[in-house]
Every structure is written in structure tokens, then in C-alpha cells.
Design a protein around this motif. Structure first.
Motif, PDB file in Angstrom:
ATOM      1  N   LYS A 371      34.383 -13.833  15.084  1.00  0.00           N
ATOM      2  CA  LYS A 371      34.720 -14.613  17.304  1.00  0.00           C
ATOM      3  C   LYS A 371      33.814 -13.627  17.472  1.00  0.00           C
ATOM      4  O   LYS A 371      32.328 -13.588  18.469  1.00  0.00           O
ATOM      5  CB  LYS A 371      35.200 -14.548  17.221  1.00  0.00           C
ATOM      6  CG  LYS A 371      36.756 -15.177  17.014  1.00  0.00           C
ATOM      7  CD  LYS A 371      38.076 -15.297  18.109  1.00  0.00           C
ATOM      8  CE  LYS A 371      38.926 -16.187  17.659  1.00  0.00           C
ATOM      9  NZ  LYS A 371      40.426 -15.463  17.614  1.00  0.00           N
ATOM     10  N   VAL A 372      32.959 -12.303  17.342  1.00  0.00           N
ATOM     11  CA  VAL A 372      32.547 -11.009  18.441  1.00  0.00           C
ATOM     12  C   VAL A 372      31.123 -10.302  17.436  1.00  0.00           C
ATOM     13  O   VAL A 372      30.860  -9.531  18.118  1.00  0.00           O
ATOM     14  CB  VAL A 372      33.447 -10.103  18.685  1.00  0.00           C
ATOM     15  CG1 VAL A 372      34.545 -10.850  20.070  1.00  0.00           C
ATOM     16  CG2 VAL A 372      34.869  -9.544  18.085  1.00  0.00           C
ATOM     17  N   GLY A 373      31.766 -10.022  15.944  1.00  0.00           N
ATOM     18  CA  GLY A 373      30.760  -9.154  15.193  1.00  0.00           C
ATOM     19  C   GLY A 373      29.990  -9.367  14.134  1.00  0.00           C
ATOM     20  O   GLY A 373      29.671  -9.131  13.712  1.00  0.00           O
ATOM     21  N   THR A 374      29.554 -10.813  14.878  1.00  0.00           N
ATOM     22  CA  THR A 374      28.499 -11.551  13.707  1.00  0.00           C
ATOM     23  C   THR A 374      27.332 -11.004  14.109  1.00  0.00           C
ATOM     24  O   THR A 374      26.569 -11.110  15.539  1.00  0.00           O
ATOM     25  CB  THR A 374      28.722 -13.027  14.090  1.00  0.00           C
ATOM     26  OG1 THR A 374      28.463 -13.963  14.863  1.00  0.00           O
ATOM     27  CG2 THR A 374      29.968 -13.429  11.887  1.00  0.00           C
ATOM     28  N   SER A 375      26.108 -10.634  13.627  1.00  0.00           N
ATOM     29  CA  SER A 375      24.433 -10.363  13.246  1.00  0.00           C
ATOM     30  C   SER A 375      23.854 -10.375  12.268  1.00  0.00           C
ATOM     31  O   SER A 375      24.015 -10.348  11.036  1.00  0.00           O
ATOM     32  CB  SER A 375      24.592  -9.766  14.750  1.00  0.00           C
ATOM     33  OG  SER A 375      24.723  -8.172  13.697  1.00  0.00           O
ATOM     34  N   GLY A 376      22.726 -10.982  12.575  1.00  0.00           N
ATOM     35  CA  GLY A 376      21.653 -10.180  11.390  1.00  0.00           C
ATOM     36  C   GLY A 376      21.545  -8.418  11.136  1.00  0.00           C
ATOM     37  O   GLY A 376      22.265  -8.367  12.199  1.00  0.00           O
ATOM     38  N   GLY A 378      19.139  -6.580  11.097  1.00  0.00           N
ATOM     39  CA  GLY A 378      18.885  -5.841  12.426  1.00  0.00           C
ATOM     40  C   GLY A 378      19.474  -5.824  13.811  1.00  0.00           C
ATOM     41  O   GLY A 378      18.198  -5.570  14.677  1.00  0.00           O
ATOM     42  N   GLU A 379      20.291  -6.815  14.051  1.00  0.00           N
ATOM     43  CA  GLU A 379      20.596  -6.842  15.693  1.00  0.00           C
ATOM     44  C   GLU A 379      21.724  -6.311  15.918  1.00  0.00           C
ATOM     45  O   GLU A 379      22.471  -6.163  15.160  1.00  0.00           O
ATOM     46  CB  GLU A 379      21.044  -8.830  15.681  1.00  0.00           C
ATOM     47  CG  GLU A 379      19.656  -9.353  15.412  1.00  0.00           C
ATOM     48  CD  GLU A 379      19.752 -10.701  14.465  1.00  0.00           C
ATOM     49  OE1 GLU A 379      18.837 -10.949  14.636  1.00  0.00           O
ATOM     50  OE2 GLU A 379      20.750 -11.588  14.940  1.00  0.00           O
ATOM     51  N   ASP A 380      21.935  -6.463  17.290  1.00  0.00           N
ATOM     52  CA  ASP A 380      23.327  -5.736  17.561  1.00  0.00           C
ATOM     53  C   ASP A 380      24.785  -7.295  18.030  1.00  0.00           C
ATOM     54  O   ASP A 380      24.100  -8.307  17.756  1.00  0.00           O
ATOM     55  CB  ASP A 380      22.989  -5.652  19.297  1.00  0.00           C
ATOM     56  CG  ASP A 380      22.076  -4.747  19.729  1.00  0.00           C
ATOM     57  OD1 ASP A 380      22.243  -3.608  18.185  1.00  0.00           O
ATOM     58  OD2 ASP A 380      20.961  -4.297  20.322  1.00  0.00           O
ATOM     59  N   ALA A 381      25.423  -6.607  17.628  1.00  0.00           N
ATOM     60  CA  ALA A 381      26.711  -7.786  17.539  1.00  0.00           C
ATOM     61  C   ALA A 381      27.265  -8.278  18.587  1.00  0.00           C
ATOM     62  O   ALA A 381      26.502  -8.057  19.977  1.00  0.00           O
ATOM     63  CB  ALA A 381      28.465  -6.499  17.348  1.00  0.00           C
ATOM     64  N   GLY A 382      27.668  -9.547  18.792  1.00  0.00           N
ATOM     65  CA  GLY A 382      28.152  -9.506  20.324  1.00  0.00           C
ATOM     66  C   GLY A 382      28.299  -9.093  21.864  1.00  0.00           C
ATOM     67  O   GLY A 382      28.977  -8.054  20.739  1.00  0.00           O
ATOM     68  N   PRO A 383      28.857  -9.364  22.030  1.00  0.00           N
ATOM     69  CA  PRO A 383      29.121  -9.176  23.970  1.00  0.00           C
ATOM     70  C   PRO A 383      30.891  -8.206  23.398  1.00  0.00           C
ATOM     71  O   PRO A 383      30.923  -7.601  24.417  1.00  0.00           O
ATOM     72  CB  PRO A 383      29.276  -9.599  24.956  1.00  0.00           C
ATOM     73  CG  PRO A 383      28.839 -11.070  23.942  1.00  0.00           C
ATOM     74  CD  PRO A 383      28.351 -11.003  22.681  1.00  0.00           C
ATOM     75  N   GLY A 384      31.578  -8.998  23.215  1.00  0.00           N
ATOM     76  CA  GLY A 384      32.840  -8.450  22.975  1.00  0.00           C
ATOM     77  C   GLY A 384      33.478  -7.701  21.744  1.00  0.00           C
ATOM     78  O   GLY A 384      34.673  -7.303  21.114  1.00  0.00           O
ATOM     79  N   GLY A 389      34.697  -2.027  14.672  1.00  0.00           N
ATOM     80  CA  GLY A 389      34.855  -3.345  14.216  1.00  0.00           C
ATOM     81  C   GLY A 389      34.443  -3.708  13.205  1.00  0.00           C
ATOM     82  O   GLY A 389      33.186  -2.823  12.591  1.00  0.00           O
ATOM     83  N   LEU A 390      34.579  -4.473  11.803  1.00  0.00           N
ATOM     84  CA  LEU A 390      34.343  -4.697  11.336  1.00  0.00           C
ATOM     85  C   LEU A 390      33.185  -6.117  11.701  1.00  0.00           C
ATOM     86  O   LEU A 390      33.041  -6.715  12.544  1.00  0.00           O
ATOM     87  CB  LEU A 390      35.436  -5.938  10.736  1.00  0.00           C
ATOM     88  CG  LEU A 390      34.545  -6.415   9.697  1.00  0.00           C
ATOM     89  CD1 LEU A 390      34.389  -5.667   8.191  1.00  0.00           C
ATOM     90  CD2 LEU A 390      36.116  -7.591   8.754  1.00  0.00           C
ATOM     91  N   ARG A 391      31.690  -5.911  10.765  1.00  0.00           N
ATOM     92  CA  ARG A 391      30.226  -6.630  11.441  1.00  0.00           C
ATOM     93  C   ARG A 391      29.987  -8.033  10.154  1.00  0.00           C
ATOM     94  O   ARG A 391      30.652  -7.081   9.213  1.00  0.00           O
ATOM     95  CB  ARG A 391      29.346  -5.909  11.658  1.00  0.00           C
ATOM     96  CG  ARG A 391      29.831  -5.307  13.030  1.00  0.00           C
ATOM     97  CD  ARG A 391      28.491  -4.149  13.643  1.00  0.00           C
ATOM     98  NE  ARG A 391      27.464  -5.037  13.983  1.00  0.00           N
ATOM     99  CZ  ARG A 391      26.234  -4.583  14.316  1.00  0.00           C
ATOM    100  NH1 ARG A 391      25.649  -3.893  14.398  1.00  0.00           N
ATOM    101  NH2 ARG A 391      25.562  -5.322  14.095  1.00  0.00           N
ATOM    102  N   LEU A 402      31.245 -19.428   3.986  1.00  0.00           N
ATOM    103  CA  LEU A 402      32.555 -18.868   3.131  1.00  0.00           C
ATOM    104  C   LEU A 402      33.472 -18.586   3.602  1.00  0.00           C
ATOM    105  O   LEU A 402      35.013 -18.891   3.680  1.00  0.00           O
ATOM    106  CB  LEU A 402      31.751 -17.961   2.320  1.00  0.00           C
ATOM    107  CG  LEU A 402      31.010 -18.715   1.086  1.00  0.00           C
ATOM    108  CD1 LEU A 402      31.101 -17.494   0.497  1.00  0.00           C
ATOM    109  CD2 LEU A 402      31.575 -19.796  -0.488  1.00  0.00           C
ATOM    110  N   MET A 403      32.912 -17.424   4.155  1.00  0.00           N
ATOM    111  CA  MET A 403      34.691 -16.591   5.218  1.00  0.00           C
ATOM    112  C   MET A 403      35.812 -17.449   6.600  1.00  0.00           C
ATOM    113  O   MET A 403      36.423 -17.332   6.367  1.00  0.00           O
ATOM    114  CB  MET A 403      33.976 -14.941   5.719  1.00  0.00           C
ATOM    115  CG  MET A 403      33.652 -13.803   4.734  1.00  0.00           C
ATOM    116  SD  MET A 403      33.607 -12.490   5.511  1.00  0.00           S
ATOM    117  CE  MET A 403      31.355 -13.087   5.806  1.00  0.00           C
ATOM    118  N   THR A 404      34.548 -17.509   6.698  1.00  0.00           N
ATOM    119  CA  THR A 404      34.732 -18.715   7.836  1.00  0.00           C
ATOM    120  C   THR A 404      36.170 -19.924   7.629  1.00  0.00           C
ATOM    121  O   THR A 404      36.867 -20.485   7.728  1.00  0.00           O
ATOM    122  CB  THR A 404      34.395 -19.451   8.435  1.00  0.00           C
ATOM    123  OG1 THR A 404      33.550 -18.755   9.378  1.00  0.00           O
ATOM    124  CG2 THR A 404      34.462 -20.456  10.142  1.00  0.00           C
ATOM    125  N   SER A 405      35.551 -20.294   6.418  1.00  0.00           N
ATOM    126  CA  SER A 405      36.638 -21.908   5.584  1.00  0.00           C
ATOM    127  C   SER A 405      37.986 -21.286   4.458  1.00  0.00           C
ATOM    128  O   SER A 405      39.374 -21.342   4.980  1.00  0.00           O
ATOM    129  CB  SER A 405      36.006 -22.033   4.032  1.00  0.00           C
ATOM    130  OG  SER A 405      34.629 -23.172   5.390  1.00  0.00           O
TER     131      SER A 405
END
Length: 418
Positions: A371-376, A378-384, A389-391, A402-405
Motif C-alpha cells: 500500500k505505501v512502500g512500493t517504488s522503483g 531510485g525513487e522515494d516510497a509513497g507518502p504513507g 518499513g518494508l519497501r 506475485l506478492m499481491t496475488s
């Protein structure tokens, strides 16, 4: 964090038995092309000639494999017309049949690489061509390599200057911000242009090869007009013998490397195995992955890679979805596997030094990170996101799918059915 483009929509479902049993098909970024490749027309020079000059035809320029992108429409490629690229490609590269082209081969003549990508059958205007009583309609798409080199170096430089003077630029870095349909078109273009550039010589005899079949094959011609008279042949242009000119192996085909990427679930079904490499940002983890080896099934490759990298023993493996990955030529084969209980779930990084760390993560922690920790990378994580925390990888990565499923019930069978 930059906005992540949406993945392509799965193929339309018609309440099929397979979907009722296994759920809706998953489509990954770089797949879902809007083009019909009509591969059976790639060797038809009459069709290619018609397609080349049609007013609806779109030409995608690539320089050093980077595509021209729209300066005004975010996520879109920028296309040119035949008149724009004519100084580079010439009047008609498809004026002769492939047989005639091979017979006139001259290794001293530089031919800019061009790929026929397919036709957009939903376009308002397009070419209409009849072949074997079937009629094909659509706007043709080509990719052209305008990297300045060879006999068209100046023409390429002039074309590049013309477009850049208008504020149109070539993309930089990995192109992961296009809309899904545009990304699929670019993936096809990039992979074929790259493969042709990497294979200018025959693997058997070392002599120059010729791109044929609208960029999807390469051949080793028996004659070369650039050759001087040979003392061993009455044909002064004949090249030395080559095994690729005999039987059915007289062509070189594009290379695609099968790569397994897998979400491994523990036997209890409440944790997922993730690993990280030392070059990744802190707290950034992903699913394990690796190349499939010769004489190895995908299921065996999954078990071997997980054991080698993390020491975990895997039992049942199922295929989840796949993703073309044009950097440079991979097909990511996504799988879900379940570990063998007991000692089979113990992590051991002593076999292969590829991973810096590997851990079993609770599903709840992974759900929050999705929900909040995904990114490329070289990019910053989401605002939340909270520091520490895990990225995780972005939605454009099959690892994310795969992880979402898995955390949403793929293994337990709790995913929503159609």
C-alpha cells in the motif's frame, strides 16, 4: 514518488471454465500490445511496401535503444511519418523480394535497421491488404534505429536535430513511465533492435549477416558483392561455405532468455520469502529470481534457484503469469511455490552469494508495504511510508503482482472468482 502507470487489462473473459477455476488472467507491464503483429506478412515485400508508404503509418525512432517520447502527452511515444524518415531509410528498403535482396547482398553497404511491429486494427484509417483471400486492415507501425552510424550517420544526425529542435526528446534510462499499450510497443521495438545490433556476424562462420523478415530474422548470404575474386570458386562473389545455409537452420532468430521469478510461501501459508541484494536501498526486498538453465523445466528452475540463493526447499510450483522484459531480452515467468515444512524452510545464504539477506515476511507486513512502500529502485516510497518499513517493487514489476496475488489468497484459493 512518481505516479506508477497502470498495468494492461487482461483479455476479455467470457465466463470461461478456466477463469471460474483459476481466476482472472493476470496481465503484466510490457505486455498487452494493441498491435496485431501479422508475422506471416513480414516476408511479403508487396505488403511491406504498401505499409511503408501509407499515410496512416507510424514510425517510432530509437537512438541508442531509447525511444522518442511525446513532449505534450505524458506516457506516450512520439511517432513520425514516412516523409520524416525517408532521408534515413531511403525510398523503399522492401523494393525487392527477400530472395533478390539476399542475392544482391553487399556487406559494404550500410542498411539502417528497421522493424515492422504490426498493425493497429482499431485505427480509424489504415492499410488494406489481401493475402490468401483474407483481408488485413490497420495502421502499420515500424521502429527505426537512428543511432548515427554507417553510411546514414549524417542523415540520422540531421533527423535527430530536427526533432530535438522542436522540443521532442529521446527518453532516458529505463522506460517505465509509458502507458501500458505504449510500453508494449516499445518493448517489441527495443528487443528487436537490440538483438539485430548484437548479431551482425554469423555464429557459425563469423561473416556478416543480413537482417530479413522485416527485422525478425538474420541470414548468412552465400554471396557478397563486396568480396574480391576467390581462387577456389568460379563465382567471384561467393563466400566460404557455412553450415547455416544447409537444411532448415539457415536463419538466426531473436533470442529470448527464460527467467523464473517466484513468490515462495511457507507451508503454513502465512509468510512469504523475500530477498535483497546489497546494491538495493535499505529495507528494499523482492521475490527471488534467476535464469532457467538448459534441459530444465520451469518448476525445476524455481526449486533450484530458491535452494541456491536462500537454502529453502520448495515442493509444489504453479505458474502465475509472465512478463516480457526488454532489458535486454528476458521473458519473466512468474511462479508461486510452497516450501517443504520443517528443515526445508530454514534459510541458508551459504550456497550462492547473490543475496545480501533473505527473510520470511508475514502477509500483513507485505500487505502494508504494497500500500505505501512500493517504488522503483531510485525513487522515494509513497507518502504513507514510515522509515524502516518494508519497501517493495512497483506495480509495473511482476514481483509486485506475485506478492499481491499471494497475500490476497492465491495459495489458499480465497481470491475473488469471476
Amino acid at each position: 514518488m512518481p505516479e506508477q502507470p497502470a498495468n494492461p487489462q487482461p483479455v476479455p473473459d467470457h465466463d470461461s471454465m478456466l477463469s471460474r477455476k483459476f481466476g482472472r488472467e493476470v496481465a503484466n507491464y510490457f505486455s498487452g500490445s494493441p498491435l496485431n503483429r501479422v508475422g506471416f506478412l513480414r516476408g511479403d515485400n508487396k505488403f511491406l511496401t504498401l505499409a511503408l508508404h501509407h499515410p496512416s503509418t507510424q514510425f517510432l525512432l530509437c537512438k541508442d535503444l531509447q525511444p522518442l517520447v511525446s513532449p505534450t502527452q505524458k506516457g506516450k511515444l512520439h511517432y513520425l511519418k514516412y516523409a520524416d524518415v525517408k532521408p534515413v531509410i531511403g525510398e523503399n528498403p522492401y523494393a525487392t523480394t527477400e530472395t533478390e535482396m539476399i542475392g544482391m547482398y553487399n556487406s559494404n553497404t550500410y542498411v539502417p535497421q528497421m522493424i515492422f511491429l504490426g498493425i493497429d486494427e482499431k485505427a480509424k484509417e489504415g492499410v488494406e491488404y489481401e493475402n490468401k483471400k483474407n483481408i488485413y486492415r490497420g495502421a502499420p507501425y515500424f521502429a527505426v534505429d537512428v543511432t548515427p552510424k554507417g553510411g546514414v550517420k549524417e542523415a540520422c544526425e540531421e533527423l535527430i536535430k530536427t526533432v530535438t529542435d522542436k522540443g521532442i526528446e529521446f527518453s532516458k534510462g529505463r522506460v517505465m513511465d509509458l502507458t501500458s499499450a505504449q510500453a508494449a510497443i516499445y518493448a517489441e521495438a527495443r528487443q528487436l533492435l537490440d538483438w539485430n545490433a548484437r548479431n551482425p556476424f554469423c555464429a557459425a562462420c563469423g561473416q556478416p549477416t543480413l537482417s530479413v523478415n522485416a527485422g525478425f530474422k538474420r541470414t548468412c548470404p552465400p554471396r557478397d558483392l563486396a568480396r574480391t575474386a576467390s581462387k577456389t570458386s568460379t563465382d567471384e562473389n561467393e563466400r566460404p561455405p557455412c553450415v547455416t545455409r544447409k537444411g532448415i537452420s539457415n536463419l538466426c532468430f531473436p533470442r529470448t532468455d527464460p527467467t523464473v521469478i517466484m513468490a515462495i510461501v511457507n507451508h503454513a501459508g502465512d509468510k512469504i520469502l523475500l530477498g535483497r541484494q546489497s546494491r538495493w536501498p535499505p529495507h528494499w526486498y523482492s521475490t527471488l529470481a534467476g535464469f532457467a538453465e538448459p534441459a530444465e523445466s520451469i518448476e525445476e528452475a524455481v526449486r533450484r534457484e530458491v535452494y541456491e540463493e536462500a537454502g529453502v526447499h520448495v515442493g509444489r510450483v504453479v505458474i502465475h503469469s509472465t512478463q516480457p522484459w526488454p532489458y535486454p531480452a528476458n521473458l519473466m515467468i512468474g511462479a508461486v511455490g510452497q516450501s517443504i515444512p520443517g528443515d526445508g524452510e530454514k534459510i541458508d545464504l551459504g550456497n550462492d552469494p547473490e543475496l545480501d539477506d533473505a527473510r520470511w515476511f508475514d502477509f500483513d507486513e507485505v500487505r502494508e508495504a504494497l500500500k505505501v512502500g512500493t517504488s522503483g529502485l531510485g525513487e522515494d516510497a509513497g507518502p504513507g511510508y514510515k522509515e524502516g518499513g518494508l519497501r517493495l517493487p512497483p506495480t509495473t514489476a511482476i514481483a509486485n503482482q506475485l506478492m499481491t496475488s499471494v497475500v490476497n489468497g492465491f495459495v489458499s484459493g480465497g481470491m475473488e472468482k469471476l
